[in-house]
Write an enzyme that holds these catalytic residues in place. Structure first.
Site, mmCIF file in Angstrom:
data_model
loop_
_atom_site.group_PDB
_atom_site.id
_atom_site.type_symbol
_atom_site.label_atom_id
_atom_site.label_comp_id
_atom_site.label_asym_id
_atom_site.label_seq_id
_atom_site.Cartn_x
_atom_site.Cartn_y
_atom_site.Cartn_z
ATOM 1 N N LYS A 246 27.929 -1.716 14.665
ATOM 2 C CA LYS A 246 27.632 -2.249 15.896
ATOM 3 C C LYS A 246 28.309 -0.900 16.859
ATOM 4 O O LYS A 246 29.449 -0.853 17.247
ATOM 5 C CB LYS A 246 28.159 -3.456 16.356
ATOM 6 C CG LYS A 246 28.169 -3.904 17.792
ATOM 7 C CD LYS A 246 28.413 -5.149 18.130
ATOM 8 C CE LYS A 246 28.499 -5.477 19.651
ATOM 9 N NZ LYS A 246 29.190 -6.860 19.983
ATOM 10 N N ASP A 251 30.733 -3.511 26.670
ATOM 11 C CA ASP A 251 30.205 -4.791 26.515
ATOM 12 C C ASP A 251 30.679 -5.556 28.041
ATOM 13 O O ASP A 251 31.659 -6.049 27.998
ATOM 14 C CB ASP A 251 30.486 -5.355 25.574
ATOM 15 C CG ASP A 251 29.540 -6.902 25.545
ATOM 16 O OD1 ASP A 251 28.783 -7.050 26.429
ATOM 17 O OD2 ASP A 251 29.724 -7.713 24.567
ATOM 18 N N LYS A 258 30.501 -11.377 31.345
ATOM 19 C CA LYS A 258 31.658 -11.970 30.764
ATOM 20 C C LYS A 258 32.611 -13.136 31.553
ATOM 21 O O LYS A 258 33.000 -12.560 32.839
ATOM 22 C CB LYS A 258 32.621 -10.951 29.952
ATOM 23 C CG LYS A 258 31.857 -10.280 28.897
ATOM 24 C CD LYS A 258 32.951 -9.666 27.952
ATOM 25 C CE LYS A 258 32.131 -9.134 26.586
ATOM 26 N NZ LYS A 258 31.904 -10.573 25.787
ATOM 27 N N ASP A 270 34.045 -2.357 21.777
ATOM 28 C CA ASP A 270 32.889 -2.994 21.230
ATOM 29 C C ASP A 270 31.869 -2.061 20.443
ATOM 30 O O ASP A 270 30.654 -2.401 19.844
ATOM 31 C CB ASP A 270 31.789 -3.788 22.386
ATOM 32 C CG ASP A 270 31.072 -4.989 21.870
ATOM 33 O OD1 ASP A 270 31.642 -5.611 20.526
ATOM 34 O OD2 ASP A 270 30.444 -5.404 22.452
ATOM 35 N N ASP A 329 25.032 -11.740 26.632
ATOM 36 C CA ASP A 329 26.144 -11.377 26.008
ATOM 37 C C ASP A 329 26.268 -11.234 24.521
ATOM 38 O O ASP A 329 27.162 -10.927 23.728
ATOM 39 C CB ASP A 329 27.389 -12.191 26.669
ATOM 40 C CG ASP A 329 28.590 -11.386 26.252
ATOM 41 O OD1 ASP A 329 28.786 -10.469 26.082
ATOM 42 O OD2 ASP A 329 29.867 -12.330 26.670
ATOM 43 N N GLU A 331 24.738 -9.532 22.733
ATOM 44 C CA GLU A 331 23.614 -8.433 22.502
ATOM 45 C C GLU A 331 24.014 -7.687 21.251
ATOM 46 O O GLU A 331 22.938 -6.852 20.543
ATOM 47 C CB GLU A 331 24.137 -7.243 23.671
ATOM 48 C CG GLU A 331 25.219 -6.340 23.425
ATOM 49 C CD GLU A 331 26.485 -7.072 23.085
ATOM 50 O OE1 GLU A 331 26.893 -8.466 23.827
ATOM 51 O OE2 GLU A 331 27.613 -6.619 22.570
ATOM 52 N N ARG A 333 24.308 -8.773 18.054
ATOM 53 C CA ARG A 333 23.458 -8.878 17.171
ATOM 54 C C ARG A 333 21.792 -8.162 17.357
ATOM 55 O O ARG A 333 20.971 -8.156 16.223
ATOM 56 C CB ARG A 333 23.017 -10.422 16.830
ATOM 57 C CG ARG A 333 22.491 -11.388 18.261
ATOM 58 C CD ARG A 333 22.996 -12.593 18.102
ATOM 59 N NE ARG A 333 24.229 -12.698 18.322
ATOM 60 C CZ ARG A 333 25.163 -13.927 18.397
ATOM 61 N NH1 ARG A 333 24.285 -15.146 18.325
ATOM 62 N NH2 ARG A 333 26.203 -14.222 18.741
HETATM 63 N N1 BES Z 1 31.588 -7.883 22.009
HETATM 64 C C1 BES Z 1 31.507 -9.486 22.207
HETATM 65 C C2 BES Z 1 32.486 -10.147 21.141
HETATM 66 C C3 BES Z 1 33.818 -9.722 21.040
HETATM 67 C C4 BES Z 1 34.905 -10.961 21.534
HETATM 68 C C5 BES Z 1 34.423 -8.553 20.563
HETATM 69 C C6 BES Z 1 36.064 -10.461 21.605
HETATM 70 C C7 BES Z 1 35.923 -8.315 20.722
HETATM 71 C C8 BES Z 1 36.629 -9.340 21.019
HETATM 72 C C9 BES Z 1 30.165 -9.871 21.793
HETATM 73 O O1 BES Z 1 29.232 -9.150 22.384
HETATM 74 C C10 BES Z 1 29.992 -11.494 22.719
HETATM 75 O O2 BES Z 1 30.267 -11.183 23.578
HETATM 76 N N2 BES Z 1 29.534 -12.548 21.956
HETATM 77 C C11 BES Z 1 29.675 -13.609 22.445
HETATM 78 C C12 BES Z 1 28.429 -14.289 21.676
HETATM 79 C C13 BES Z 1 27.942 -15.607 22.538
HETATM 80 C C14 BES Z 1 27.509 -15.253 23.927
HETATM 81 C C15 BES Z 1 26.931 -16.340 21.630
HETATM 82 C C16 BES Z 1 30.891 -14.460 22.148
HETATM 83 O O3 BES Z 1 31.458 -14.294 21.055
HETATM 84 O O4 BES Z 1 31.309 -15.028 23.132
HETATM 85 ZN ZN ZN Z 2 29.462 -7.310 22.254
HETATM 86 ZN ZN ZN Z 3 28.832 -9.311 24.396
#
Ligand code: BES
Ligand code: ZN
Ligand code: ZN
Length: 479
Positions: A246, A251, A258, A270, A329, A331, A333
């Protein structure tokens, strides 16, 4: 900044020296220490001291006692941690070259040097006074007849690659945009010996990689799709192993900005999965592993620009699958899905992806390991877990039961990019699985908890950890 590691066959050791020894065998000491020094060391052993420092006029001599841990899985790690812990003494004494001599029954030098070199990592690029801040320790010399040149070559390859991965994670977006990441990958490819092809936005549009393009809509920088190839003539595998990382260089969450306090502060990490893949490619090329390996890194930042994709949008992915975007968020996947579909063209033997994919992974086990899941057979999973134990990047398997797939069903499109309120790490995995088409054995590593540290932990320095590089190198080396 890298610490040089070399091997010395000479019987002379003239510089600052660390002797690795067992407490119950001091025979070696007669050749090196004076009688009074031996008496001092013996009294230290009685006091249960693990590390004796003997300064003299012309050099520093450290005797490091290594106890063989009963649990073998902890043994190597304890040695690495000891190698890291001694750094404090070395730096305090402004040591620049240190020689290591092993007098333990087991040869512990590789792990000891590994912990020391990993802990000696620094990222000084943005300091005005980097010269003053630079670690005094420049070189680790391994004085050992039983350590082979190949072992040292492999160690150097994997350490430098871990440094590369840490550097990439530590670079902020102000430098490391997606186009810049491609330039870095090209530089690293040249230096390590793997080849690199980069698709620009136009090519990504021609290919209709709808996941990458959707995430990129809110950005002012172009996306990139990076392809790395290591294909030596003596490759043992007919079909390649494909690594996918990835590459979200930042992000913000996009329009689903966020939400929690400070959660954006470290989102430069990220692209941690991309760093794992680039680092691994570098390590295997430098070590000239006889394997055909491809690395794929889809890359962009995720921002809420004027043209950004919005929750509710339906996008068409590279595979043709339509996705209802319910949270911008989620993104990672989307960009990974296009890469996983692209991987099919190689008819791969095995595909492994690395991603800072979900906060759920971080909440599940924190920074102390990697959550993983996959469709590869049990033997592969077991070998991965063994490698995880060896390098202490431990793996915890989560299930991909079919019912989790129900959570990503959509009312208006083939699937949606958001799961239910729980098991978020697994529904993200199910989303990815969809794009493998179950056409190849696949393993997914969610490194959201372990790619980035807010504080140093042992030899894992603060910020980018380079997690996954040592794991992949061990796994592929024994492939
Ligand atoms: N980049 C984040 C995940 C992340 C969280 C990486 C903490 C490093 C530390 C990812 O893109 C994300 O925001 N995931 C969301 C998905 C949700 C919206 C379904 C999450 O895990 O909250
Ligand atoms: Zn991310
Ligand atoms: Zn994200």
């Amino acid at each position: 900044m890298s610490t040089k590691i070399s091997i010395s066959r000479s019987a002379k050791f003239t510089g600052d020296l660390i002797v690795l020894s067992q407490k119950n065998n001091l025979k070696w000491a007669q050749n090196i220490l004076t009688k009074s020094e031996i008496a001092y060391v013996k009294s230290a052993i009685k006091k249960k001291i693990d590390c004796v420092v003997l300064p003299s006029i012309n050099r520093l001599l450290i005797i490091q006692f290594l106890n063989s841990s009963k649990d073998v899985s902890y043994h190597k790690e304890d040695i690495r941690l000891a190698g890291n812990a001694i750094l404090k003494t070395l730096l305090h004494n402004k040591v620049s070259t240190v020689e290591i001599l092993n007098y333990c029954k087991q040869n512990n030098t590789i792990e000891y040097a590994e912990g020391m070199a990993l802990g000696n990592y620094q990222f000084l690029k943005y300091f005005k006074d980097k010269k003053e801040r630079k670690s005094s320790l420049q070189e680790i010399k391994i004085h050992n007849s039983s350590t082979t040149a190949i072992e040292v070559r492999n160690l150097v390859a994997v350490l430098e690659a871990t440094y590369v991965a840490r550097d990439l994670v530590n670079e902020p977006l102000s430098y490391l945009t997606a186009p810049q990441l491609s330039k870095e990958i090209q530089k690293i490819g040249k230096a390590s010996g793997f080849s690199v092809e980069v698709f620009n936005k136009k090519k990504i549009q021609q290919l209709k990689m709808g996941g990458i393009l959707a995430v990129n809509l809110g950005s002012i920088d172009e996306p990139r799709f990076n392809i790395m190839t290591w294909k030596p003539k003596n490759a043992k595998n007919k079909k390649p192993v494909v690594l996918v990382g990835k590459g979200i260089v930042y992000d913000t969450g996009g329009l689903s900005l966020k939400p929690t306090t400070n959660s954006m502060d470290f989102m430069k990490c990220d692209m941690g999965g991309a760093a794992t893949v680039v680092g691994t490619m570098s390590a295997i090329a430098k070590a000239k592993l006889p394997l055909h390996v491809i690395g794929l890194v889809p890359s962009t930042d995720n921002r809420p620009g004027l043209n950004a994709y919005v929750p509710g949008d339906v996008i068409t992915m590279y595979s043709g699958t339509t996705v209802e975007v319910l949270n911008t968020d989620a993104e990672g996947r989307l960009v990974l899905a296009d890469a996983l579909h692209y991987a099919k063209k190689y008819k791969p033997e095995l595909v492994m992806d690395f991603a800072t994919l979900t906060g759920a992974a971080s909440r599940a086990i924190g920074e102390r390991g990697i959550c993983y899941m996959g469709t590869a057979d049990k033997k592969v999973m077991q070998r991965l877990e063994n490698s995880g134990m060896q390098v202490y990047e431990r793996l915890v398997e989560f299930p991909l039961w079919r019912e989790y797939g129900d959570d990503i069903k959509s009312n208006i499109a083939d699937i949606k990019n958001l799961g239910g309120p729980s098991a978020g790490m697994i529904t993200a995995g199910k989303f990815l699985q969809h794009f493998t088409g179950d056409e190849y054995p696949w393993v997914h590593f969610d490194v959201a908890g372990s790619a980035y540290l807010k504080a140093q932990s042992g030899y894992r320095t603060k910020e980018g950890t380079g997690v996954g590089v040592r794991l992949m190198f061990d796994f592929l080396r024994n492939y």
